[in-house]
Design a protein around this motif. Structure first.
Motif, PDB file in Angstrom:
ATOM      1  N   SER A  40     -53.785  41.825 -20.286  1.00  8.35           N
ATOM      2  CA  SER A  40     -53.772  42.994 -21.156  1.00  8.35           C
ATOM      3  C   SER A  40     -54.795  42.858 -22.277  1.00  8.35           C
ATOM      4  O   SER A  40     -55.555  43.791 -22.565  1.00  8.35           O
ATOM      5  CB  SER A  40     -52.363  43.185 -21.741  1.00  8.35           C
ATOM      6  OG  SER A  40     -52.345  44.255 -22.646  1.00  8.35           O
ATOM      7  N   THR A  43     -58.322  43.051 -20.838  1.00 12.65           N
ATOM      8  CA  THR A  43     -58.654  44.437 -20.490  1.00 12.65           C
ATOM      9  C   THR A  43     -59.054  45.202 -21.738  1.00 12.65           C
ATOM     10  O   THR A  43     -60.035  45.952 -21.733  1.00 12.65           O
ATOM     11  CB  THR A  43     -57.462  45.115 -19.782  1.00 12.65           C
ATOM     12  OG1 THR A  43     -57.163  44.382 -18.592  1.00 12.65           O
ATOM     13  CG2 THR A  43     -57.775  46.554 -19.425  1.00 12.65           C
ATOM     14  N   ARG A  44     -58.333  44.999 -22.822  1.00 15.24           N
ATOM     15  CA  ARG A  44     -58.664  45.664 -24.088  1.00 15.24           C
ATOM     16  C   ARG A  44     -60.010  45.210 -24.638  1.00 15.24           C
ATOM     17  O   ARG A  44     -60.645  45.934 -25.401  1.00 15.24           O
ATOM     18  CB  ARG A  44     -57.559  45.427 -25.107  1.00 15.24           C
ATOM     19  CG  ARG A  44     -56.300  46.173 -24.742  1.00 15.24           C
ATOM     20  CD  ARG A  44     -55.189  45.955 -25.717  1.00 15.24           C
ATOM     21  NE  ARG A  44     -54.013  46.687 -25.245  1.00 15.24           N
ATOM     22  CZ  ARG A  44     -52.787  46.416 -25.601  1.00 15.24           C
ATOM     23  NH1 ARG A  44     -52.543  45.431 -26.445  1.00 15.24           N
ATOM     24  NH2 ARG A  44     -51.785  47.113 -25.124  1.00 15.24           N
ATOM     25  N   VAL A  71     -52.233  50.126 -18.962  1.00 15.02           N
ATOM     26  CA  VAL A  71     -53.121  49.267 -19.744  1.00 15.02           C
ATOM     27  C   VAL A  71     -54.500  49.167 -19.099  1.00 15.02           C
ATOM     28  O   VAL A  71     -55.486  48.909 -19.771  1.00 15.02           O
ATOM     29  CB  VAL A  71     -52.482  47.867 -19.921  1.00 15.02           C
ATOM     30  CG1 VAL A  71     -53.435  46.868 -20.510  1.00 15.02           C
ATOM     31  CG2 VAL A  71     -51.223  47.950 -20.749  1.00 15.02           C
TER      32      VAL A  71
END
Length: 94
Positions: A40, A43-44, A71
């Motif tokens: 997560s 990915t951000r 997400v």
């Protein structure tokens, strides 16, 4: 194709969230599992990620699948298995 692929545990953490009017502990369902927590954040940060694992084909498994997809983690390697139960963990402060 992917910057990072993780294999491992994906579960629901039930964390304490106060008490009911009757004094019973209330718990809130939160997606958890270290591999997807890392994916997560990656990915951000703009990385292309994917998860490989298995959860139950139940309300919690579907919630987890929807969450990682929201997400931006590729869920093609996530199996929803009707013969398995999604792992649940109850976390309470001492």
């Amino acid at each position: 194709m992917y910057d990072v692929v993780a294999l491992g545990e994906l579960l629901i953490d039930f964390t304490a969230n106060g008490s009911s009017e009757q004094g019973n502990g209330l718990f809130e369902a939160n997606p958890g599992g270290a591999p997807c927590n890392v994916l997560s954040m990656l990915t951000r940060l703009g990385r292309h990620t994917a998860f490989v694992g298995k959860v139950g084909e139940d309300i919690f498994g579907r919630l987890l699948k929807a969450t990682i997809e929201e997400v931006g983690i590729d869920s093609a390697g996530l199996v929803l298995d009707a013969s398995a139960n999604t792992t649940l963990a109850f976390v309470q402060n001492a």
